[in-house]
Design a protein around this motif. Structure first.
Motif, PDB file in Angstrom:
ATOM      1  N   GLU A 590       0.858  -1.184   0.000  1.00  0.00           N
ATOM      2  CA  GLU A 590       0.000   0.000   0.000  1.00  0.00           C
ATOM      3  C   GLU A 590       0.896   1.237   0.000  1.00  0.00           C
ATOM      4  N   TYR A 617      -3.211  10.577   1.263  1.00  0.00           N
ATOM      5  CA  TYR A 617      -4.029   9.731   0.396  1.00  0.00           C
ATOM      6  C   TYR A 617      -3.377   8.357   0.354  1.00  0.00           C
ATOM      7  N   VAL A 619      -3.498   4.503  -1.084  1.00  0.00           N
ATOM      8  CA  VAL A 619      -4.059   3.675  -2.160  1.00  0.00           C
ATOM      9  C   VAL A 619      -3.639   2.220  -1.943  1.00  0.00           C
ATOM     10  N   ASP A 620      -4.462   1.315  -2.515  1.00  0.00           N
ATOM     11  CA  ASP A 620      -4.254  -0.129  -2.332  1.00  0.00           C
ATOM     12  C   ASP A 620      -4.159  -0.479  -0.858  1.00  0.00           C
ATOM     13  N   LYS A 652      -9.246   2.595  -0.503  1.00  0.00           N
ATOM     14  CA  LYS A 652      -8.466   3.823  -0.511  1.00  0.00           C
ATOM     15  C   LYS A 652      -8.821   4.567   0.776  1.00  0.00           C
ATOM     16  N   TYR A 654      -8.544   8.527   2.809  1.00  0.00           N
ATOM     17  CA  TYR A 654      -8.216   9.945   2.804  1.00  0.00           C
ATOM     18  C   TYR A 654      -8.170  10.391   4.268  1.00  0.00           C
TER      19      TYR A 654
END
Length: 804
Positions: A590, A617, A619-620, A652, A654
């Motif tokens: 990630e 942020y 991701v994965d 994901k 945030y």
């Protein structure tokens, strides 16, 4: 005869003069302090130290009060008679604001704090001694900048900027503590670090992957322990400390002793601590659902549910712990330095309190008769060689090698059953770090190095009949004899564009190998092994700018990553009632992308205001989600039909927030310190469903009114946590109604809370000091977000320390 008498006379004169000579030294480095002022009470007698830190006290009377003062150090008072007992040496301690000027964590070498674009918090040994914490988790929590979750008394899982557990990195004296089985659930390894031995703690907020590699997504907590001190005279020196602490909320008794033996070229430091914590008592004013109304005992060969005569007492939360540290330092000259450290920590068995209060399916009793961790053990041997001086490619080089051993176990038995399930994990961890410093190439300063880490995991499982002691093999938590290893290289550069503008940039490439063999004797795995090879390139770029001497602006962009470990790909465990997590060998790293902005303004050295905003942020993201195993969404595990889940790259995230801090110096004695942290986090599944991020802490704040003089320091302070409503809880938290209060609709939520507290420290003499604290003196009953155990009620803490 006259010659003999003259020689004797000269001897006594020389001895008398030398007895008036004192040496003023830095308490940490042992170096002499130049231009330290020395004076008596009415300043009718004065002296000053020379370039070596030496001065003559012949004008002072033996029992006259003498003050030692330097702009960078804490003021110290003593008498000439007391000094002679200490070998005519005075050790001065740097002021906190001076300690903050230099940081180690960003490059592994000393750097000026003003040049660092990342937010860094430092906690020094004197602040720790004043707060008098029970564990190193409390050291972080007392800073007011880190949120700490506790599933049990023997715990403490930090949360920084919406990340926790295996997305934060722990480091001790430059050695990575994270291992191959650090999990996404709460981890308790920070309590293995003895707070009495901490010299300084540096907390990096935001990704630190350029220097520290995998896991350093949300931040880095670097603990630096005490360093052996050399003797700066011809004789061998001996010094030490002994401490005792009592806390009423859990009947704590803690004993600590340390001593230092110093020669001109070698030194040794030894520390030992013993903690005994009883069952924790919660407060009187708060949700009744937090009370421990009943518990399970075993009598006459049966489990029995009995009423708790004191529902505020959290029965079977107590435990004990020992910590040992031995360090040796050898410095034959100003070029070479050799350091050896041996660290050991071990707890007793300690209950996982949140599992002991889970109700059964019919809600008329408790699910578990037993749920406890076996002893948490940690050993580290750390050997470091440092060379200073001009080389062809460096001005300083540091080789750090370390071996660590970790052991932990989980033991559980359901109500009215005889089989106790035990899983035992052991990790051997080897690491080698080679770090270089190239001090200057014009206005450019380079730091670069390489790292290799190897982890081997041993994992065992068994079921034991508690009556017959018959043992049968059970599924282990992790694949036995699995390995995790990484090799990486990095370069970090600091470039001073202008005297008031510094750019810091870095890059790192890491390669990670995971190998796990799955044994299908007890569990029908659809695969034989997991053989992952992943790589990650991370970087950072930031600036520190002083448009005015009293104004600093920082901007930093960075990336971080976390490679799947053995816990991610191979564990089997019951994550919550009715669910089981199974292995998933098809995982990828990630990645986090972060930007943060900071500003600091100094108003005439009277008020300092700090602010920071950040956005990350992810991701994965590796998260626990529903899964199928051999085509089934439900399987039987430990005698129960359970929903199948696995760690997956399925989300994901945030995370963003704001951090504020203020210091105000109202008078020479009175000051104010305050912190406020606001964090918001959202996870988005692959199907587009949004939910709150699990480790985004509620808004929290503290405010301190501090008064101090030469001998006495007092702190009246407020701690506050904001409410998290049911709809704002993470999905995984909404199902844990047994640890939360209920709102008007009967849904779980985390209420807001506050505590009023007082702590103080009095220096009875140069050798003897005492501390007295009264925490939560309004006796609030509260549970910090996501925690299993309820926080202490009114808590009287007494401490006594003696230096020799």
């Amino acid at each position: 005869m006259h010659k003999v008498g003259f020689i004797v006379f000269l001897f006594f004169i020389t001895a008398s003069v030398s007895a008036q000579q004192i040496h003023v030294l830095d308490a940490d480095s042992g170096n002499g302090i130049v231009n330290a002022a020395i004076f008596n009470q009415d300043k009718s007698k004065t002296a000053i130290t020379d370039f070596d830190g030496r001065s003559d006290l012949s004008t002072f009377n033996p029992n006259e009060r003498i003050t030692f003062r330097h702009i960078s150090y804490e003021t110290f008072q003593t008498t000439k008679a007391q000094l002679s007992k200490k070998g005519n040496r005075v050790y001065l301690t740097l002021k906190p604001e001076q300690l903050d000027e230099v940081v180690m964590s960003v490059s592994k070498w000393e750097q000026q704090r003003k040049d660092i674009p990342q937010k860094i918090a430092s906690i020094d040994a004197r602040s720790i001694a004043f707060a008098n914490p029970q564990t190193s988790a409390d050291v972080l929590q007392n800073s007011g900048k880190v949120f700490v979750q506790k599933s049990q008394l023997g715990g403490g899982s930090p949360m920084i900027r919406g990340f926790s557990t295996n997305r934060l990195l722990l480091s001790v004296d430059g050695v990575r503590m994270n291992n191959a089985i650090f999990r996404g659930g709460n981890v308790q390894n920070v309590i293995s670090i003895d707070p009495f031995t901490i010299k300084n703690t540096e907390i990096i907020f935001g990704p630190g992957s350029v220097i520290y590699g995998s896991d350093a997504i949300g931040g880095v907590m670097n603990f630096f322990t005490q360093v052996p001190r050399f003797s700066y005279t011809d004789s061998l020196t001996f010094s030490g400390n002994t401490n005792y602490r009592f806390a009423s909320a859990n009947s704590e008794n803690t004993f600590h002793t340390d001593f230092n033996l110093g020669h001109q070229t070698w030194a040794a430091y030894t520390s030992f601590s013993y903690n005994d914590f009883g069952d924790l008592r919660m407060g009187s004013h708060g949700p009744e659902s937090y009370l421990r109304n009943n518990f399970v005992i075993r009598e006459n060969g049966q489990d029995a549910l009995v009423n708790n005569e004191n529902p505020k007492k959290q029965i079977t939360s107590g435990y004990n712990q020992i910590n040992f540290l031995q360090k040796f330092r050898y410095k034959p000259n100003n070029i070479w330095n050799y350091d050896l450290g041996l660290y050991y920590s071990e707890t007793s068995d300690y209950s996982r309190y949140d599992r002991l209060i889970r109700p059964n399916d019919t809600d008329d009793g408790l699910r578990s008769s037993e749920w406890f961790y076996g002893p948490q053990k940690w050993f580290m041997g750390n050997f470091q060689i440092t060379k200073q001086g001009k080389g062809k490619f460096y001005d300083g080089v540091k080789l750090t090698t370390a071996y660590q051993f970790f052991e932990e176990s989980r033991n559980s038995r359901n109500f009215q059953t005889l089989a106790r399930n035990t899983t035992l994990e052991q990790v051997d961890a080897l690491s080698v770090n080679l770090d270089f410093e190239n001090k200057k190439i014009g206005d450019l300063q380079l730091y670069y190095g390489a790292e290799y880490i190897f982890n081997k995991v041993r994992s065992f499982g068994e079921d034991r009949n508690i009556e017959t002691n018959e043992v049968s093999r059970a599924v282990s938590r992790h694949p036995d004899k699995s390995t995790w290893q990484t090799f990486a290289g990095y370069v970090n550069a600091s470039y001073q564009i202008k005297p008031n503008l510094t750019l810091l940039s870095g890059m790192r490439y890491s390669q990670v190998w995971v190998d796990a063999q799955f044994d299908d004797t007890l569990f029908d795995f659809p695969f034989d092994e997991a053989d992952l090879i992943t790589g990650a390139l991370t970087g950072s770029l930031g600036i520190s700018w002083f448009p005015k001497a009293d104004l600093q602006i920082t901007l930093n962009g960075s990336t971080g990553f976390r490679a799947p470990n053995i816990d991610d790909i191979g564990k089997i465990f019951d994550s919550e009632p009715g669910s089981v997590v199974v292995p998933n060998p098809d995982l990828e790293p990630e990645y986090a992308y972060n930007v943060d902005f900071g500003i600091q303004k100094n108003f005439n050295d009277k008020v300092v205001v700090k602010g920071a905003a950040f956005y990350t942020y992810l991701v994965d993201a590796l998260v626990r989600r529903d899964f199928t195993f051999n085509g089934l969404s439900e399987i039987e595990f430990n005698g129960e039909l359970s929903n199948v889940q696995a760690i997956q790259n399925a989300a994901k995230a945030y995370v963003y927030g704001f951090e504020f801090g203020a210091e105000a110096f109202m008078t020479e004695n009175l000051s104010f310190v305050g912190n406020l942290t606001i964090t918001e986090g959202i996870e988005e599944d692959s199907n587009g469903t949004d939910s709150a991020a699990r480790h985004a802490a509620p808004t929290f704040a503290d405010a301190h009114l501090i008064w101090k003089n030469q001998k006495f320091k007092a702190d009246l302070f407020l701690n506050y946590n904001e409410e998290i409503a049911f709809e704002d809880l993470a999905l995984s938290e909404q199902s844990k109604d047994f640890i939360y209060a209920s709102d008007k609709n009967g849904n779980p939520f985390s209420p807001s809370w506050y505590t009023l507290n007082f702590r103080s420290q009095y220096q009875i003499s140069n050798a003897l000091k005492t501390t007295l604290s009264l925490e939560n003196f309004t006796d609030q009953r509260y549970r910090t977000y996501s925690s299993g155990i309820v926080a202490p009620g009114i808590n009287l803490i007494l401490g006594l320390g003696y230096s020799f």
